[in-house]
Design a protein around this motif. Structure first.
Motif, PDB file in Angstrom:
ATOM      1  N   GLY A 142       8.424   2.503  -4.498  1.00  0.00           N
ATOM      2  CA  GLY A 142       7.154   2.680  -5.217  1.00  0.00           C
ATOM      3  C   GLY A 142       7.224   3.849  -6.175  1.00  0.00           C
ATOM      4  N   LEU A 143       7.893   4.886  -5.723  1.00  0.00           N
ATOM      5  CA  LEU A 143       8.079   6.089  -6.539  1.00  0.00           C
ATOM      6  C   LEU A 143       8.866   5.717  -7.800  1.00  0.00           C
ATOM      7  CD1 LEU A 143       7.261   8.992  -5.763  1.00  0.00           C
ATOM      8  CD2 LEU A 143       9.538   9.313  -4.840  1.00  0.00           C
ATOM      9  N   ALA A 144       9.979   5.019  -7.607  1.00  0.00           N
ATOM     10  CA  ALA A 144      10.853   4.640  -8.721  1.00  0.00           C
ATOM     11  C   ALA A 144      10.098   3.761  -9.716  1.00  0.00           C
ATOM     12  CB  ALA A 144      12.087   3.919  -8.188  1.00  0.00           C
ATOM     13  N   THR A 161      12.269   3.932   2.554  1.00  0.00           N
ATOM     14  CA  THR A 161      12.827   3.294   1.360  1.00  0.00           C
ATOM     15  C   THR A 161      11.737   2.585   0.561  1.00  0.00           C
ATOM     16  OG1 THR A 161      14.991   3.051   2.410  1.00  0.00           O
ATOM     17  CG2 THR A 161      14.553   1.621   0.532  1.00  0.00           C
ATOM     18  N   THR A 162      10.805   1.977   1.260  1.00  0.00           N
ATOM     19  CA  THR A 162       9.674   1.318   0.595  1.00  0.00           C
ATOM     20  C   THR A 162       8.909   2.314  -0.266  1.00  0.00           C
ATOM     21  OG1 THR A 162       9.480  -0.260   2.411  1.00  0.00           O
ATOM     22  CG2 THR A 162       7.516   0.042   1.031  1.00  0.00           C
ATOM     23  N   ALA A 200       2.870   5.889  -3.306  1.00  0.00           N
ATOM     24  CA  ALA A 200       3.929   6.621  -4.016  1.00  0.00           C
ATOM     25  C   ALA A 200       3.574   6.763  -5.487  1.00  0.00           C
ATOM     26  CB  ALA A 200       5.264   5.902  -3.851  1.00  0.00           C
ATOM     27  N   GLY A 201       3.071   5.697  -6.071  1.00  0.00           N
ATOM     28  CA  GLY A 201       2.711   5.719  -7.486  1.00  0.00           C
ATOM     29  C   GLY A 201       1.633   6.747  -7.784  1.00  0.00           C
ATOM     30  N   LYS A 202       0.659   6.866  -6.891  1.00  0.00           N
ATOM     31  CA  LYS A 202      -0.443   7.825  -7.104  1.00  0.00           C
ATOM     32  C   LYS A 202       0.040   9.258  -6.896  1.00  0.00           C
ATOM     33  CE  LYS A 202      -3.852   4.655  -5.309  1.00  0.00           C
ATOM     34  NZ  LYS A 202      -4.267   4.278  -3.967  1.00  0.00           N
ATOM     35  N   GLU A 250       0.829  -1.211   0.000  1.00  0.00           N
ATOM     36  CA  GLU A 250       0.000   0.000   0.000  1.00  0.00           C
ATOM     37  C   GLU A 250       0.864   1.263   0.000  1.00  0.00           C
ATOM     38  OE1 GLU A 250      -3.867  -1.499   2.515  1.00  0.00           O
ATOM     39  OE2 GLU A 250      -3.217   0.575   2.842  1.00  0.00           O
ATOM     40  N   THR A 251       1.985   1.206   0.697  1.00  0.00           N
ATOM     41  CA  THR A 251       2.885   2.368   0.719  1.00  0.00           C
ATOM     42  C   THR A 251       3.509   2.594  -0.653  1.00  0.00           C
ATOM     43  OG1 THR A 251       3.316   2.157   3.079  1.00  0.00           O
ATOM     44  CG2 THR A 251       4.983   3.316   1.798  1.00  0.00           C
TER      45      THR A 251
END
Ligand code: ADP
Ligand code: MG
Length: 155
Positions: free
Chosen positions: A55-57, A50-51, A18-20, A13-14
Motif C-alpha cells: 500500500g505504501l509503494a 508486506t501488505t 499505508a496510503g494515508k 484497508e491495510t
C-alpha cells in the motif's frame, strides 16, 4: 512518543492505511533534513507487514509489483509522481543470520540519505543496528481478516 492504534478489517484497508500514513511521514521529512525515514514493521508471519508495504509503494507511485523480498533481503524501488527522486528500500530480515548481512548491503549509507524511505520486516533480527529515531509499527492478527496495528513514533 506518540502512539496510535488502529484495527483494519481487510487487506485492502491495510493498504489504504499505508496510503494515508505516508503523506504525514514524508511531509515531516522535508523539515527533518537528517537522513532517511525508517519504518520498522514488527509482527508474526501473515500479520500484514508486506501488505502494508504494498500500500505504501502504491501510494508513493512505485510502478510494478511489490512482493516480499524474502529471498533477496532487500529491494529498492524508485518513487514516482510528486515523490520522484526518492527511493523506497524494502528489507525482509526473516532469513538472515546476523545483522552484519544487512549492514553489508550499505545499511548505513541508505539510512544517511534523506531521499530514502526504508521499510523493514523482521526488525527483531537487526536490533543492534536499528537507530532510535524510527517509526515502529506492530501488527497483530485478531481474526482471519482483522489486524490490530499500533504505530509508535520514536523521536
Ligand atoms: P506478513 O508480511 O506480515 O507475513 P502478508 O502481508 O504477507 O504478511 O500477509 C497477510 C495476509 O493476510 C495476506 O494474505 C492478506 O490478504 C491477509 N489479510 C487478511 N486481512 C488482512 C488485513 N486486515 N490486513 C492485512 N492483511 C490481511
Ligand atoms: Mg512479509
Amino acid at each position: 512518543m506518540k502512539e496510535l492504534k488502529i484495527v483494519t478489517n481487510s487487506a485492502k484497508e491495510t493498504r489504504e492505511l499505508a496510503g494515508k500514513f505516508i503523506g504525514e511521514v514524508l511531509a515531516e521529512a522535508r523539515t527533518a533534513k537528517d537522513g532517511a525515514r525508517l519504518i520498522c514493521l514488527w509482527g508474526d508471519l501473515g500479520s500484514g507487514k508486506t501488505t502494508f508495504t504494498q500500500g505504501l509503494a502504491e501510494g508513493l507511485g512505485v510502478k510494478g509489483v511489490v512482493n516480499s523480498p524474502t529471498f533477496l533481503i532487500m529491494k529498492k524501488y524508485l518513487l514516482g509522481g510528486k515523490y520522484a527522486g526518492m527511493n523506497l528500500y524494502h528489507f525482509d530480515c526473516y532469513r538472515i543470520r546476523s545483522a552484519e548481512e544487512v549492514d553489508d548491503l550499505g545499511w548505513r549509507e541508505i539510512l544517511a540519505d534523506g531521499n530514502n524511505l526504508v521499510v523493514v520486516e523482521w526488525p527483531e533480527k537487526i536490533t543492534e543496528i536499528l537507530p532510535e529515531k524510527r517509526i515502529d509499527m506492530e501488527f497483530e492478527t485478531m481474526a482471519p481478516d482483522a489486524r490490530r496495528i499500533a504505530i509508535k513514533k520514536r523521536e
